[in-house]
Structures are given as C-alpha cells and as structure tokens.
Scaffold this motif. Structure first.
Motif, PDB file in Angstrom:
ATOM      1  N   SER A   1      -0.731  10.973   2.460  1.00  9.64           N
ATOM      2  CA  SER A   1      -1.782  11.292   3.425  1.00  9.64           C
ATOM      3  C   SER A   1      -2.412  10.055   4.058  1.00  9.64           C
ATOM      4  N   HIS A   2      -2.157   8.889   3.471  1.00  5.34           N
ATOM      5  CA  HIS A   2      -2.721   7.646   3.987  1.00  5.34           C
ATOM      6  C   HIS A   2      -1.686   6.539   3.855  1.00  5.34           C
ATOM      7  N   ASP A   3      -1.689   5.624   4.840  1.00  5.77           N
ATOM      8  CA  ASP A   3      -0.712   4.535   4.840  1.00  5.77           C
ATOM      9  C   ASP A   3      -0.852   3.629   3.617  1.00  5.77           C
ATOM     10  N   GLN A   4      -2.062   3.583   3.052  1.00  8.38           N
ATOM     11  CA  GLN A   4      -2.322   2.714   1.898  1.00  8.38           C
ATOM     12  C   GLN A   4      -2.841   3.529   0.714  1.00  8.38           C
ATOM     13  N   ASP A   5      -2.242   4.684   0.491  1.00  4.32           N
ATOM     14  CA  ASP A   5      -2.780   5.567  -0.547  1.00  4.32           C
ATOM     15  C   ASP A   5      -2.740   4.935  -1.944  1.00  4.32           C
ATOM     16  N   ASP A   6      -1.698   4.186  -2.263  1.00  6.17           N
ATOM     17  CA  ASP A   6      -1.626   3.546  -3.583  1.00  6.17           C
ATOM     18  C   ASP A   6      -2.772   2.556  -3.782  1.00  6.17           C
ATOM     19  N   GLN A   7      -3.026   1.749  -2.767  1.00  9.27           N
ATOM     20  CA  GLN A   7      -4.097   0.754  -2.857  1.00  9.27           C
ATOM     21  C   GLN A   7      -5.463   1.427  -2.962  1.00  9.27           C
TER      22      GLN A   7
END
Length: 209
Positions: free
Chosen positions: A170-176
C-alpha cells in the motif's frame, strides 16, 4: 492546503461505513422482576401463612444469580469495536475521517487470540491494524499510524498489545514505515514533539468515546 499528497481522494459516505448492528436478544427477567413470583404470588391468600415452598431454595437462588452473571457479562472487545474507535480519526490533510477515506478498513483489523475464544479477560491479546494510505507515496502515513497507536493505547486495557503497520503493497516504503511504527523508543521520541502532538490532538478531536 495547496500541496496535498492526494487532492482528490475517494470519500465514502458515513452511511457506507461498517457499524455495529443492534444485537437481537431474547426477553429476560431483570432484577426488578426476579422475585415477582414471591411478592405477587398468583394464588396468594389474604389470610394464613404463606407456604414456604413459594420461596426459592438456596440452590435455585444461586442458579439464578449465575444465569444473570452470564447474561450481563461484558462482551470481549472485537474487530468492529476497534474499527469504531479508530475510524473516526480525522485525516491530517482532509476534513474527512480515516474510515471515510478507507485508510482504516474492518477486514484489515485482526485480534489474536480471537475474541470468540472467550479467554480470561486479563489474557494477553494482540491487535494488528493494517493501514492503506490513499496514495502509495503518502508523506503523512507515519503521522496516521501514530494517531491510531495513540488512540488505541489511550482506551484499550493494558493487556492489549498494539501493532500498527502499512498493508503490504500500500506504500512505496511500507517496510521502512513499519519499522518506524514498531520502534517504541522512536515513537516515544516523536510524541515529545510539540507540533506533532498538536497535529495528533486535532486528528483525535473527532473521536467521541
């Protein structure tokens, strides 16, 4: 606001949001009517002593009390109740709630162990809330996650552990972002920021209970 991440998000009407339906319950004898058969016996006579059999035995009285305790026992917190607590949070950029913007969705709320298991009320439970930002590069995703965490931590019992994360993809930086929201020290430090606290306070003003 001229520099919104998403100037035209999809907005649901309040009537489209999931809500708690009134549970159907069978008629039950309340405390006022429990002893009606004693106070107003159908065949009471105006003379003579009342037959002692009209009074409930100790065993019957104990069984009645246990039945009432079961009927009035507090229902465990479930996913719908969690949704009701956080879906009314206001988005930091739009005058709409996270529920209306589909950032919060009922199927993305998970409680383990399941409330249906009816465990000890003090048993440790984990609430996982997966957020779906309105766009994949939303710069306010961390703020939204913090608001959801603050809301739940302020109202849930201490035996509930809270896990706020971005829904996968859902977000380009979901892991971060997930690592940031899971870092307790980082979250605590962020909440010391006065401007951030003011923003969170405004977002939570629409939470009514």
């Amino acid at each position: 606001m001229d520099n919104l991440d998403n100037a035209n998000p999809n907005i649901l009407d309040v009537s489209q949001l999931p809500s708690r339906r009134q549970k159907e319950t069978k008629p039950r004898d309340g405390p006022d009517s429990k002893y009606d058969h004693i106070l107003f016996p159908k065949q009471a006579l105006p003379w003579g002593p009342r037959n002692s059999s009209s009074w409930p035995s100790d065993e019957e009285d104990e069984a009645d009390c246990q039945d009432q305790e079961g009927e009035y026992a507090e229902e465990p917190i479930d996913e719908q109740e969690i949704y009701d607590l956080i879906s009314s949070i206001t988005d930091p950029e739009h005058p709409n709630t996270l529920g209306q913007l589909s950032v919060i969705n009922l199927p993305d709320i998970h409680i383990t162990p399941s409330p249906a298991e009816r465990l000890d009320p003090q048993a440790l439970r984990t609430v996982v809330v997966e957020l779906t930002p309105t766009i994949t590069h939303c710069s306010m995703a961390t703020i939204i996650g913090l608001a959801v965490r603050v809301r739940l931590e302020s109202v849930l019992p201490p035996n509930y552990r809270i896990d706020i994360r971005m829904k996968e993809g859902s977000h380009d930086q979901d892991d971060q972002l997930n690592k940031q929201l899971a870092d307790k020290e980082r979250v605590a430090a962020a909440l010391e920021n006065d401007s951030l606290k003011g923003m969170l306070g405004n977002m939570l003003k629409t939470c009514v209970f």
